[in-house]
Scaffold this motif. Structure first.
Motif, mmCIF file in Angstrom:
data_model
loop_
_atom_site.group_PDB
_atom_site.id
_atom_site.type_symbol
_atom_site.label_atom_id
_atom_site.label_comp_id
_atom_site.label_asym_id
_atom_site.label_seq_id
_atom_site.Cartn_x
_atom_site.Cartn_y
_atom_site.Cartn_z
ATOM 1 N N GLU A 126 12.966 -2.987 27.744
ATOM 2 C CA GLU A 126 14.330 -3.450 28.114
ATOM 3 C C GLU A 126 14.754 -4.570 27.201
ATOM 4 O OE1 GLU A 126 14.919 -4.963 32.354
ATOM 5 O OE2 GLU A 126 15.325 -2.689 32.718
ATOM 6 N N ALA A 127 14.001 -5.406 26.608
ATOM 7 C CA ALA A 127 14.393 -6.436 25.522
ATOM 8 C C ALA A 127 14.794 -5.506 24.451
ATOM 9 C CB ALA A 127 12.962 -7.023 25.003
ATOM 10 N N ALA A 128 14.572 -4.428 23.894
ATOM 11 C CA ALA A 128 14.729 -3.644 23.017
ATOM 12 C C ALA A 128 16.221 -2.839 23.185
ATOM 13 C CB ALA A 128 13.647 -2.563 22.597
ATOM 14 N N GLY A 129 16.564 -3.024 24.407
ATOM 15 C CA GLY A 129 18.199 -2.668 24.792
ATOM 16 C C GLY A 129 18.146 -1.226 25.523
ATOM 17 N N VAL A 130 16.969 -1.033 26.082
ATOM 18 C CA VAL A 130 16.962 0.289 27.019
ATOM 19 C C VAL A 130 16.975 -0.204 28.364
ATOM 20 C CG1 VAL A 130 15.720 2.272 27.715
ATOM 21 C CG2 VAL A 130 15.415 1.738 25.343
ATOM 22 N N GLN A 131 17.974 -0.530 28.874
ATOM 23 C CA GLN A 131 18.223 -1.064 30.229
ATOM 24 C C GLN A 131 18.042 0.249 31.350
ATOM 25 O OE1 GLN A 131 18.584 -4.483 30.650
ATOM 26 N NE2 GLN A 131 18.665 -4.368 28.380
ATOM 27 N N GLY A 132 17.665 -0.474 32.377
ATOM 28 C CA GLY A 132 17.369 0.352 33.644
ATOM 29 C C GLY A 132 16.232 1.657 33.496
#
Length: 397
Positions: A249-255
């Motif tokens: 998620e920190a890398a930008g893959v939300q959910g």
């Protein structure tokens, strides 16, 4: 030689690029900035190889579908796992990923941030995992085929329960030791929608000689999953999964949805699901959903798979249109090696009936699931032995 290194050399992980040198510290650099140039060269080379058997007019009219320059690969591995050097460990690296280089006869180390073709979820998971406090077999003398694999002496409840700040370091050390004990390789499978499945493969030499129905001394439950060893691993895997989720998620893959699987010879533990669910939006307006089981065949380049399905459906429609001049209804399609029904589901509306044949039990079951999810009833799935491939006429009607 370091026993761990010896194990890795004698049991190399596949690079996933058959016949080519793998990328990494020993292999070729992935030059995404030159993608268009490299694609033109590849197309030229393929046409040159085919010109003796395919008409020039056909080759000239061939449609070329390009891949995404970056983040196109949704599968990675199996990647061998090994310890970092002292210098790398001082940088906060707890483990390294590598793939076998058949030319150099050595493992090529992979730095996730230098592999732009991996999906964002996989790259983030690789980097997060390298920096987790995972202990790869505390005593290096135990890292060989003859060593016994025993459950790490850590109470599972201590991994799950006490989450107070003053015990956080002890808890990290506990789960990291459990996850790293016997760990040899890892595989990653992501989807266009952000799902991620991670499979950790372990080595236990004793299981090689275990007879069917026999259990190891520490397997005190009715199954491996219910044993104290299994419960301890699943508790540690929950900690591993939570950190992995944070990294992704920190890398930008939300959910994102993450599932973790542990594999030993004749043993398997699943934290969550043992599959991912993929969706493809086709040009004809349909959105197809696919159940993709762990370890089974699927196209690693998901965006190109959409191109493949669109092209296949168009070709099928043109072929059926030509046959309708002599038939009153759509023809029946016989599909051999149908796998999990990837093409089967997409082609179903074009034909009166599709008869799909597959040998692999897991893929055949996945195909049945995919038909249900996509509400398709015009397909008859059959799981057969090799005889049907040699003699399709033997297929029941």
């Amino acid at each position: 030689m370091d026993p761990m290194a010896e194990v890795l050399r004698t049991r190399p992980a596949r690079s996933g690029r058959t016949g080519q040198r793998p990328f990494g510290s020993l292999g070729d650099k992935i030059e995404v900035d030159r993608y268009a140039e490299l694609l033109r060269k590849k197309v030229s080379d393929v046409k040159e190889q085919l010109k003796s058997v395919v008409a020039a007019s056909v080759l000239e009219q061939a449609k070329i579908f390009s891949s995404e320059r970056t983040q196109s690969q949704h599968r990675a591995g199996p990647l061998a796992i090994q310890r970092p050097t002292a210098a790398r460990r001082s940088e906060g690296i707890f483990l390294e990923f590598s793939c076998w280089d058949p030319e150099a006869k050595d493992h090529s180390l992979i730095d996730p941030v230098e592999v732009p073709i991996y999906s964002l979820a996989i790259s983030a998971a690789l980097e997060a995992m390298r920096r987790m406090p995972i202990v790869l077999d505390g005593d290096v003398s135990e890292c060989n085929d003859d060593a016994e694999w025993e459950c790490v002496d850590t109470d599972a409840t201590s991994v799950r329960a006490d989450r107070s700040a003053d015990r956080s370091a002890d808890r990290s050390a506990a789960w990291g030791k459990i996850i790293g004990h016997g760990l040899r390789s890892a595989q990653f499978h992501s989807t266009l929608s952000g799902e991620l499945m991670v499979c950790l493969a372990y080595q236990d030499a004793r299981l090689k000689y275990l007879k069917k129905g026999e259990v190891l001394p520490e397997e005190d439950g009715n199954t491996f999953e219910t044993s104290s060893q299994g419960q301890t691993w699943k508790a540690a895997a929950a900690e591993f999964k939570a950190l992995l989720h944070q990294g992704v998620e920190a890398a930008g893959v939300q959910g994102s949805k993450i599932d973790v699987i542990g594999r030993w010879k004749r043993r398997r533990l699943v934290l969550g699901r043992d599959f991912v669910q993929e969706s493809f939006a086709l040009e004809d307006g349909r959105t197809l959903t696919y159940h993709q089981p762990e370890g089974q065949l699927s196209n690693p380049n998901a965006s190109c798979e959409v191109h493949c399905l669109n092209w296949l459906c168009q070709q099928a429609k043109e072929a059926v249109a030509q046959t309708r001049t002599s038939r009153s209804s759509s023809p029946v399609l016989l599909e051999l090696h149908s796998g999990g029904g990837n093409n089967t589901v997409a082609l179903a509306p074009t034909f009166q009936e599709v008869r799909a044949v597959e040998i692999n039990r897991i893929l055949a079951e996945a195909a049945e699931e995919n038909l249900k999810m996509n509400n398709i009833k015009s397909i008859r799935c059959t799981r057969m032995l090799n005889e049907v491939y040699r003699n399709p006429a033997s297929l029941p009607v």
